[in-house]
Motif scaffolding. Structure first.
Motif, PDB file in Angstrom:
ATOM      1  N   THR A  53      -3.610   0.636   3.698  1.00  0.00           N
ATOM      2  CA  THR A  53      -3.831  -0.102   2.559  1.00  0.00           C
ATOM      3  C   THR A  53      -2.495  -0.343   1.777  1.00  0.00           C
ATOM      4  OG1 THR A  53      -4.358   2.212   1.555  1.00  0.00           O
ATOM      5  CG2 THR A  53      -6.225   0.338   1.422  1.00  0.00           C
ATOM      6  N   ASP A 102      -0.731   6.666   5.908  1.00  0.00           N
ATOM      7  CA  ASP A 102      -1.635   5.900   5.319  1.00  0.00           C
ATOM      8  C   ASP A 102      -2.570   5.830   6.315  1.00  0.00           C
ATOM      9  OD1 ASP A 102      -3.287   3.903   4.249  1.00  0.00           O
ATOM     10  OD2 ASP A 102      -1.685   2.517   3.823  1.00  0.00           O
ATOM     11  N   GLU A 131      -9.596   4.014   1.303  1.00  0.00           N
ATOM     12  CA  GLU A 131      -8.981   2.648   0.739  1.00  0.00           C
ATOM     13  C   GLU A 131      -9.259   2.245  -0.689  1.00  0.00           C
ATOM     14  OE1 GLU A 131     -11.684   3.131   2.564  1.00  0.00           O
ATOM     15  OE2 GLU A 131     -12.620   1.295   2.657  1.00  0.00           O
ATOM     16  N   ASP A 138      -8.977   0.817  -4.190  1.00  0.00           N
ATOM     17  CA  ASP A 138      -8.209  -0.294  -4.460  1.00  0.00           C
ATOM     18  C   ASP A 138      -6.898   0.289  -5.494  1.00  0.00           C
ATOM     19  OD1 ASP A 138      -9.704  -1.904  -3.260  1.00  0.00           O
ATOM     20  OD2 ASP A 138     -10.764  -2.630  -5.034  1.00  0.00           O
ATOM     21  N   ALA A 186      -3.062   1.152  -4.170  1.00  0.00           N
ATOM     22  CA  ALA A 186      -2.261   0.026  -3.863  1.00  0.00           C
ATOM     23  C   ALA A 186      -1.459  -0.405  -4.858  1.00  0.00           C
ATOM     24  CB  ALA A 186      -2.955  -1.099  -3.244  1.00  0.00           C
ATOM     25  N   ARG A 196      -5.444   4.390   6.195  1.00  0.00           N
ATOM     26  CA  ARG A 196      -6.370   3.243   6.089  1.00  0.00           C
ATOM     27  C   ARG A 196      -5.474   1.731   5.867  1.00  0.00           C
ATOM     28  NH1 ARG A 196     -11.785   4.182   6.091  1.00  0.00           N
ATOM     29  NH2 ARG A 196     -12.096   6.174   5.479  1.00  0.00           N
TER      30      ARG A 196
END
Ligand code: UDX
Ligand code: UDX
Ligand code: ADP
Length: 468
Positions: A448, A444, A420, A422, A425, A446
């Motif tokens: 996220t 996906d 995941e 950052d 995203a 996770r």
């Protein structure tokens, strides 16, 4: 009488020993902290600009105290002899051979430390178990120390470390609790006074030796159990149009359940959870409690299922074949903000995709190509066996490791998000859709990217525990 601790030695400069000792040195300038290891390369890394582990905030703390009251050295004997308190912070991997292979902890390194301490110590020492251990290990440590021929005397404490990787510095700065188990009040108090220099006293919990030893395995088993519990419900959500994140929110608001560790995922990884549960299972069997052993085993079984299930869903969705399709693997570490890949779900997902003959383009911001290849070779090896030529060829021909997420996605049939980070995203998904084959699948692991509306951008988007 036991005076205040002035000199600490920590045996083992790993993920636990390194950061923990750096924090003690950072908080207690009047304590001299020496971290020793038999691995000269690791010590050299701790003494270099490039530390051996990536942990937010760690660089500053280490570099702030290094060569003042924080020393990394291979001079094990001297550091032990000089110290009044010795932490044992060596690895306790799962045994790969003999009785309990695949489940019991290998205590070889702990025992070697105890023997070394017995051999070189003079005067009185407080020996602290920092490593994660099966309950009753202190019995063996005490027995070995009792044989010291120099006349040295010892107290043994258990002080398990609860820090999580990726947040090690924050966890050490403000721990939920510090657990200290022991038999001698004076020795327990000596360690309490070290932590009391920065941890509020109400968070310093003292127990008997065995409760402390057992609490570490139990804490990890409970945390992993929560992840397996929510992951089991994620499978049911996918079959029923429920949404696991909504279910997690709904149950987590019950203060008896609580909101943390309810994030459904492709499966838990890391060096601790599986190893510690298997160890707990083995201990239960050892103490004649097969029903208890079966209960905890199921947490690992569910985690294996979750990893397998993720690949099955990918293959099914992509028209039942991924053979010769390029799949972008976003993330290889077992969670974000770490370069650690031990037991990462990504290893097993990649293995199963390779067995389906997919071509993988792997990107992780902190994991090197050498690390990825080593992990994949190990998982194809099946224990201590040699890797087959077929498997080696498969890795060589079907795996590339690239240096950014877009390159991984270029010409890919699918993206699989396995960590995941950052940055995933905030990727430019309009551009990424252009770069990919169509239909452009995103799996996906996770959740996220769940709130980004990727369906509206033309992706076929699927996450864990919901169907759209
Ligand atoms: C439960 C749920 O708590 C409640 O939210 C739901 O609406 C109905 O079911 P209840 O069965 O009334 O409520 O009691 P609860 O307090 O949950 O206890 C259930 C059983 O678990 C009791 O026998 C209790 O003694 C036992 N228990 C509970 C324990 O043994 N240990 C505990 O820590 C908590
Ligand atoms: C764990 C314990 O948290 C820590 O207290 C102990 O000292 C060592 O083991 P760590 O393995 O570093 O720490 O990471 P953790 O944050 O616990 O995550 C473990 C795995 O579970 C990761 O793969 C993570 O992605 C996964 N996880 C965690 C979930 O899938 N969902 C969650 O809700 C929480
Ligand atoms: P952890 O995650 O528990 O910190 P690591 O594997 O990261 O585990 O670190 C453990 C360290 O302990 C390794 O660097 C290893 O070389 C070191 N070690 C193991 N046995 C000994 C020993 N007998 N003396 C000194 N260091 C040791």
């Amino acid at each position: 009488a036991i005076g205040p601790v002035k000199k600490i030695c920590c045996i083992g400069a790993g993920y636990v020993g390194g950061p923990t000792m750096a924090m003690i040195a950072h908080q207690c300038h009047d304590i001299e902290v020496k971290v020793v290891d038999i691995n000269a390369q690791r010590i050299a890394q701790w003494n270099s600009d490039e530390l051996p582990i990536y942990e937010p905030g760690l660089d500053e703390i280490v570099k702030g105290r290094r060569d003042q009251n924080l020393v990394f050295t291979t001079e094990v004997d001297e550091a032990i002899r000089d110290a009044d308190m010795i932490f044992i912070s060596v690895n306790t991997p799962t045994k790969t051979f003999g009785v309990g292979a695949g489940r019991a902890a290998n205590l070889e390194f702990i025992e070697k430390c105890a023997r070394k301490i017995a051999e070189v110590s003079i005067g009185h020492k407080i020996v602290v178990e920092k490593s994660t251990l099966p309950v009753r290990t202190a019995e063996a440590v005490k027995a070995i120390l009792a044989e010291a021929t120099s006349g040295a005397t010892f107290d043994v404490l258990s002080n398990p470390e609860f820090l999580a990787e990726g947040t090690a510095v924050d966890d050490l700065l403000a721990p939920d609790r510090v657990l200290i188990g022991g038999e001698s009040d004076a020795a327990v108090q000596a360690l309490v006074e070290v932590y009391a220099q920065w941890v509020p006293r109400e968070r310093l919990l003292t127990t008997n030796l065995w409760s402390s030893e057992l609490s570490k395995l139990t804490a990890n088993a409970f945390l992993a159990q929560r992840v397996s519990s929510i992951n089991s419900i994620s499978a049911l959500c996918e079959a029923t149009e429920a949404d696991v994140d909504e279910v997690a929110m709904a149950i987590g608001m019950d203060s008896r359940i609580g909101p943390k560790f309810l994030k459904a995922s492709v499966g838990f990884g890391g060096s601790c959870f599986q190893k510690d549960i298997l160890n707990l299972v083995y201990l239960c069997e050892y103490f004649g409690l097969p029903e208890v052993a079966d209960y905890w085993q199921q947490v690992v079984t569910m985690n294996d299922y979750q990893k397998r299930r993720f690949v099955h869903r990918m293959v099914r969705t992509m028209f039942n074949t991924v053979s010769d399709k390029k799949i972008a693997i976003w993330g290889f570490a077992f969670k974000k903000d770490t370069n650690d890949t031990r037991e990462s779900a990504a290893i097993y997902v990649c293995r199963d995709l390779l067995l389906e003959k997919a071509r993988l383009s792997i990107y992780d911001p902190q994991v090197t190509k050498a690390q990825v290849v080593a992990n994949l070779e190990a998982v194809f090896k099946n224990g201590d066996q040699e890797i087959s030529n077929v498997s080696r060829q498969l890795i060589e021909n079907n795996v590339e490791v690239v240096s950014d997420a877009e390159t991984a996605a270029t010409s890919a049939h699918a993206i699989a998000v396995l960590t995941e980070w950052d940055e995933f995203a905030t990727a430019d998904f309009e551009k990424i859709r252009e770069l990919m084959q169509k239909p452009a699948f995103v799996f996906d692991g996770r959740n996220t990217l769940k709130s980004l509306g990727l369906e509206k951008l033309g992706f076929d988007y699927q996450g864990i525990g919901f169907s759209r």
